[in-house]
Design a protein around this motif. Structure first.
Motif, PDB file in Angstrom:
ATOM      1  N   VAL A  42      -3.998   7.308  15.972  1.00  0.00           N
ATOM      2  CA  VAL A  42      -4.304   5.933  15.589  1.00  0.00           C
ATOM      3  C   VAL A  42      -4.256   5.789  14.074  1.00  0.00           C
ATOM      4  O   VAL A  42      -3.724   4.813  13.536  1.00  0.00           O
ATOM      5  CB  VAL A  42      -5.690   5.514  16.126  1.00  0.00           C
ATOM      6  N   ALA A  43      -4.796   6.786  13.372  1.00  0.00           N
ATOM      7  CA  ALA A  43      -4.761   6.747  11.909  1.00  0.00           C
ATOM      8  C   ALA A  43      -3.328   6.726  11.413  1.00  0.00           C
ATOM      9  O   ALA A  43      -2.974   5.996  10.492  1.00  0.00           O
ATOM     10  CB  ALA A  43      -5.506   7.957  11.337  1.00  0.00           C
ATOM     11  N   ARG A  44      -2.488   7.540  12.037  1.00  0.00           N
ATOM     12  CA  ARG A  44      -1.094   7.600  11.612  1.00  0.00           C
ATOM     13  C   ARG A  44      -0.382   6.283  11.914  1.00  0.00           C
ATOM     14  O   ARG A  44       0.435   5.808  11.130  1.00  0.00           O
ATOM     15  CB  ARG A  44      -0.396   8.761  12.310  1.00  0.00           C
ATOM     16  N   PHE A  45      -0.732   5.670  13.057  1.00  0.00           N
ATOM     17  CA  PHE A  45      -0.078   4.434  13.459  1.00  0.00           C
ATOM     18  C   PHE A  45      -0.491   3.274  12.564  1.00  0.00           C
ATOM     19  O   PHE A  45       0.334   2.467  12.128  1.00  0.00           O
ATOM     20  CB  PHE A  45      -0.434   4.128  14.914  1.00  0.00           C
ATOM     21  N   LEU A  46      -1.795   3.183  12.279  1.00  0.00           N
ATOM     22  CA  LEU A  46      -2.302   2.081  11.492  1.00  0.00           C
ATOM     23  C   LEU A  46      -2.295   2.356   9.998  1.00  0.00           C
ATOM     24  O   LEU A  46      -2.341   1.444   9.192  1.00  0.00           O
ATOM     25  CB  LEU A  46      -3.735   1.740  11.927  1.00  0.00           C
ATOM     26  N   GLY A  47      -2.234   3.645   9.645  1.00  0.00           N
ATOM     27  CA  GLY A  47      -2.217   3.988   8.229  1.00  0.00           C
ATOM     28  C   GLY A  47      -3.555   3.831   7.538  1.00  0.00           C
ATOM     29  O   GLY A  47      -3.629   3.623   6.336  1.00  0.00           O
ATOM     30  N   VAL A  48      -4.658   3.919   8.310  1.00  0.00           N
ATOM     31  CA  VAL A  48      -5.987   3.802   7.710  1.00  0.00           C
ATOM     32  C   VAL A  48      -6.888   4.883   8.273  1.00  0.00           C
ATOM     33  O   VAL A  48      -6.618   5.476   9.311  1.00  0.00           O
ATOM     34  CB  VAL A  48      -6.625   2.423   8.003  1.00  0.00           C
ATOM     35  N   ASP A  49      -7.997   5.126   7.557  1.00  0.00           N
ATOM     36  CA  ASP A  49      -8.953   6.148   7.967  1.00  0.00           C
ATOM     37  C   ASP A  49      -9.825   5.622   9.096  1.00  0.00           C
ATOM     38  O   ASP A  49     -10.560   4.658   8.925  1.00  0.00           O
ATOM     39  CB  ASP A  49      -9.817   6.526   6.769  1.00  0.00           C
ATOM     40  N   VAL A  50      -9.754   6.256  10.261  1.00  0.00           N
ATOM     41  CA  VAL A  50     -10.641   5.893  11.364  1.00  0.00           C
ATOM     42  C   VAL A  50     -11.577   7.042  11.684  1.00  0.00           C
ATOM     43  O   VAL A  50     -12.249   7.039  12.702  1.00  0.00           O
ATOM     44  CB  VAL A  50      -9.842   5.509  12.633  1.00  0.00           C
ATOM     45  N   SER A 147       0.447   8.064  -2.810  1.00  0.00           N
ATOM     46  CA  SER A 147       1.453   7.240  -2.144  1.00  0.00           C
ATOM     47  C   SER A 147       0.808   6.105  -1.352  1.00  0.00           C
ATOM     48  O   SER A 147       1.469   5.116  -1.026  1.00  0.00           O
ATOM     49  CB  SER A 147       2.317   8.096  -1.217  1.00  0.00           C
ATOM     50  N   PHE A 148      -0.492   6.243  -1.032  1.00  0.00           N
ATOM     51  CA  PHE A 148      -1.184   5.167  -0.312  1.00  0.00           C
ATOM     52  C   PHE A 148      -1.145   3.869  -1.111  1.00  0.00           C
ATOM     53  O   PHE A 148      -1.057   2.782  -0.544  1.00  0.00           O
ATOM     54  CB  PHE A 148      -2.634   5.552  -0.024  1.00  0.00           C
ATOM     55  N   TYR A 149      -1.202   3.988  -2.436  1.00  0.00           N
ATOM     56  CA  TYR A 149      -1.199   2.782  -3.252  1.00  0.00           C
ATOM     57  C   TYR A 149       0.125   2.033  -3.163  1.00  0.00           C
ATOM     58  O   TYR A 149       0.171   0.813  -3.291  1.00  0.00           O
ATOM     59  CB  TYR A 149      -1.515   3.133  -4.701  1.00  0.00           C
ATOM     60  N   ARG A 150       1.208   2.768  -2.936  1.00  0.00           N
ATOM     61  CA  ARG A 150       2.495   2.092  -2.728  1.00  0.00           C
ATOM     62  C   ARG A 150       2.483   1.371  -1.384  1.00  0.00           C
ATOM     63  O   ARG A 150       3.031   0.269  -1.258  1.00  0.00           O
ATOM     64  CB  ARG A 150       3.641   3.103  -2.814  1.00  0.00           C
ATOM     65  N   GLU A 151       1.865   1.998  -0.369  1.00  0.00           N
ATOM     66  CA  GLU A 151       1.732   1.336   0.928  1.00  0.00           C
ATOM     67  C   GLU A 151       0.864   0.098   0.813  1.00  0.00           C
ATOM     68  O   GLU A 151       1.129  -0.929   1.445  1.00  0.00           O
ATOM     69  CB  GLU A 151       1.126   2.309   1.947  1.00  0.00           C
ATOM     70  N   PHE A 156       1.033  -3.536   3.011  1.00  0.00           N
ATOM     71  CA  PHE A 156      -0.107  -4.403   3.286  1.00  0.00           C
ATOM     72  C   PHE A 156      -0.124  -5.648   2.417  1.00  0.00           C
ATOM     73  O   PHE A 156      -0.979  -6.510   2.597  1.00  0.00           O
ATOM     74  CB  PHE A 156      -1.413  -3.621   3.103  1.00  0.00           C
ATOM     75  N   GLY A 157       0.803  -5.745   1.474  1.00  0.00           N
ATOM     76  CA  GLY A 157       0.884  -6.941   0.650  1.00  0.00           C
ATOM     77  C   GLY A 157      -0.314  -7.141  -0.249  1.00  0.00           C
ATOM     78  O   GLY A 157      -0.752  -8.278  -0.467  1.00  0.00           O
ATOM     79  N   ALA A 158      -0.863  -6.021  -0.769  1.00  0.00           N
ATOM     80  CA  ALA A 158      -2.046  -6.101  -1.629  1.00  0.00           C
ATOM     81  C   ALA A 158      -1.783  -5.359  -2.934  1.00  0.00           C
ATOM     82  O   ALA A 158      -2.254  -4.241  -3.136  1.00  0.00           O
ATOM     83  CB  ALA A 158      -3.267  -5.520  -0.909  1.00  0.00           C
ATOM     84  N   PRO A 159      -1.019  -5.973  -3.843  1.00  0.00           N
ATOM     85  CA  PRO A 159      -0.704  -5.320  -5.111  1.00  0.00           C
ATOM     86  C   PRO A 159      -1.839  -5.460  -6.116  1.00  0.00           C
ATOM     87  O   PRO A 159      -2.817  -6.189  -5.881  1.00  0.00           O
ATOM     88  CB  PRO A 159       0.528  -6.089  -5.579  1.00  0.00           C
ATOM     89  N   GLY A 160      -1.698  -4.787  -7.242  1.00  0.00           N
ATOM     90  CA  GLY A 160      -2.649  -4.963  -8.334  1.00  0.00           C
ATOM     91  C   GLY A 160      -3.543  -3.770  -8.552  1.00  0.00           C
ATOM     92  O   GLY A 160      -3.935  -3.090  -7.601  1.00  0.00           O
ATOM     93  N   THR A 233      -7.792  -9.743  -1.491  1.00  0.00           N
ATOM     94  CA  THR A 233      -6.540  -9.626  -0.732  1.00  0.00           C
ATOM     95  C   THR A 233      -6.445  -8.271  -0.055  1.00  0.00           C
ATOM     96  O   THR A 233      -6.036  -8.171   1.107  1.00  0.00           O
ATOM     97  CB  THR A 233      -5.328  -9.820  -1.667  1.00  0.00           C
ATOM     98  N   ALA A 234      -6.842  -7.215  -0.761  1.00  0.00           N
ATOM     99  CA  ALA A 234      -6.814  -5.873  -0.178  1.00  0.00           C
ATOM    100  C   ALA A 234      -7.791  -5.768   0.978  1.00  0.00           C
ATOM    101  O   ALA A 234      -7.471  -5.203   2.038  1.00  0.00           O
ATOM    102  CB  ALA A 234      -7.138  -4.828  -1.245  1.00  0.00           C
ATOM    103  N   ALA A 235      -9.000  -6.305   0.816  1.00  0.00           N
ATOM    104  CA  ALA A 235     -10.003  -6.266   1.877  1.00  0.00           C
ATOM    105  C   ALA A 235      -9.508  -7.007   3.121  1.00  0.00           C
ATOM    106  O   ALA A 235      -9.706  -6.561   4.256  1.00  0.00           O
ATOM    107  CB  ALA A 235     -11.316  -6.865   1.380  1.00  0.00           C
ATOM    108  N   GLN A 236      -8.866  -8.145   2.908  1.00  0.00           N
ATOM    109  CA  GLN A 236      -8.314  -8.907   4.036  1.00  0.00           C
ATOM    110  C   GLN A 236      -7.199  -8.140   4.730  1.00  0.00           C
ATOM    111  O   GLN A 236      -7.090  -8.140   5.960  1.00  0.00           O
ATOM    112  CB  GLN A 236      -7.784 -10.254   3.538  1.00  0.00           C
ATOM    113  N   ALA A 237      -6.371  -7.455   3.934  1.00  0.00           N
ATOM    114  CA  ALA A 237      -5.193  -6.780   4.478  1.00  0.00           C
ATOM    115  C   ALA A 237      -5.543  -5.613   5.371  1.00  0.00           C
ATOM    116  O   ALA A 237      -4.774  -5.252   6.264  1.00  0.00           O
ATOM    117  CB  ALA A 237      -4.287  -6.312   3.336  1.00  0.00           C
TER     118      ALA A 237
END
Length: 287
Positions: A42-50, A147-151, A156-160, A233-237
């Motif tokens: 699931v972590a790999r699929f969603l790209g987040v820490d579960v 590399s997570f920051y590039r993702e 996720f459309g959350a730059p900055g 924006t990051a929190a929403q994404a």
């Protein structure tokens, strides 16, 4: 965000390119092999820490500066400026919590930040970049593959840069929980909430603690126009409902581990607006 280059931060360990071996599923205390595999997939699929769903294991020796070294990869480092940035943010976040703790008569103990790529051994077992940034309580260290920051920007459309800082502050928020005993009391929390609900409340509290740091940073005039919006924006994404929708899944609150986009924004703003750790009690109210 205003930041200073060349920050000397001994709390940041550069372990990129210093681990090897095949990817193994991280060992997670309280979970069987099947559950651990599900978490990994699931972590790999969603790209987040579960992994916050379960407690961490202390069966693996923590990463230390002696074990991994503290030098950049050989050759040109494409992420040199990004490493410089997280070194500054890590120092500022921990300096802020040192002051916050002192004001309440407590002593803050500093965490480590380990920068790695691909995979790494931790006090919580072997982990991979597929899980995303995470905090391991046994070795009191946060881990991130840059590399997570590039993702975060491209997927996720959350730059900055303040969005990037929010992610790191969230992980140190888990360290604050560790120091305050929140993580250790998961078993007691489970008496009144389900396992998933406990996980959501823990993650939302870490968001709130990240907001407390944001409040401190704003007080020191480190924030620039648009920074707060970047964090929101990051929190929403990375809200559970948004991630499930984007993955083509049916939104199911029973599977949430970090909270909805609205909840993540709400609790980050609560910490940001109040600057008070006590305002971050996600366990006695409806999150």
């Amino acid at each position: 965000m205003k930041w200073e280059r060349g920050t000397d931060n001994p709390d940041v360990i550069d372990a990129r390119g210093r681990t090897g071996g095949g990817i193994r599923t991280p060992h997670i205390a309280g979970a069987g092999v099947g559950a651990a595999v599900i978490i990994f997939l699931v972590a790999r699929f969603l790209g987040v820490d579960v992994s916050g769903l379960f407690g961490a294991s202390d069966t693996t020796a923590p990463v230390t500066q002696t074990q991994q070294g503290n030098a950049p990869p050989k050759g040109t480092d494409a992420d040199a400026e990004l490493k410089d940035f997280v070194s500054f943010v890590m120092k500022d976040v921990q300096d802020s919590f040192t002051a916050v703790f002192k004001r309440s008569g407590k002593t803050y103990e500093r965490a480590k930040l380990v920068i790695f790529n691909a995979e790494i051994d931790t006090g919580c077992g072997r982990s991979s970049a597929a899980i995303g940034p995470f905090y391991c309580p046994p070795d009191r260290s946060a881990y991130i593959d840059l590399s997570f920051y590039r993702e975060l920007k491209d997927r996720f459309g959350a730059p900055g840069d303040f969005a990037q800082a929010y992610v790191l502050a969230h992980e140190i928020g888990h360290h604050v929980q560790n120091l305050l005993g929140v993580e250790q009391n998961k078993s007691n929390l489970a008496k009144s909430h389900s396992r998933n609900e406990n996980s959501v409340r823990i993650e939302l509290q870490a968001d709130c603690f990240a907001g407390v740091w944001g409040h401190e940073a704003q007080g020191r005039k480190l924030l620039e126009v648009g920074d707060l919006e970047e964090a929101i924006t990051a929190a929403q994404a990375i809200g559970d409902d948004r991630l499930e929708k984007d993955a083509g899944m049916e939104v199911n609150p029973e599977t949430f581990t970090h909270g909805t986009s609205a909840q993540r924004v709400k609790w980050f703003r609560r910490g940001f607006d109040s600057g008070d750790l006590k305002a971050c009690d996600t366990f006695s109210v409806d999150p």
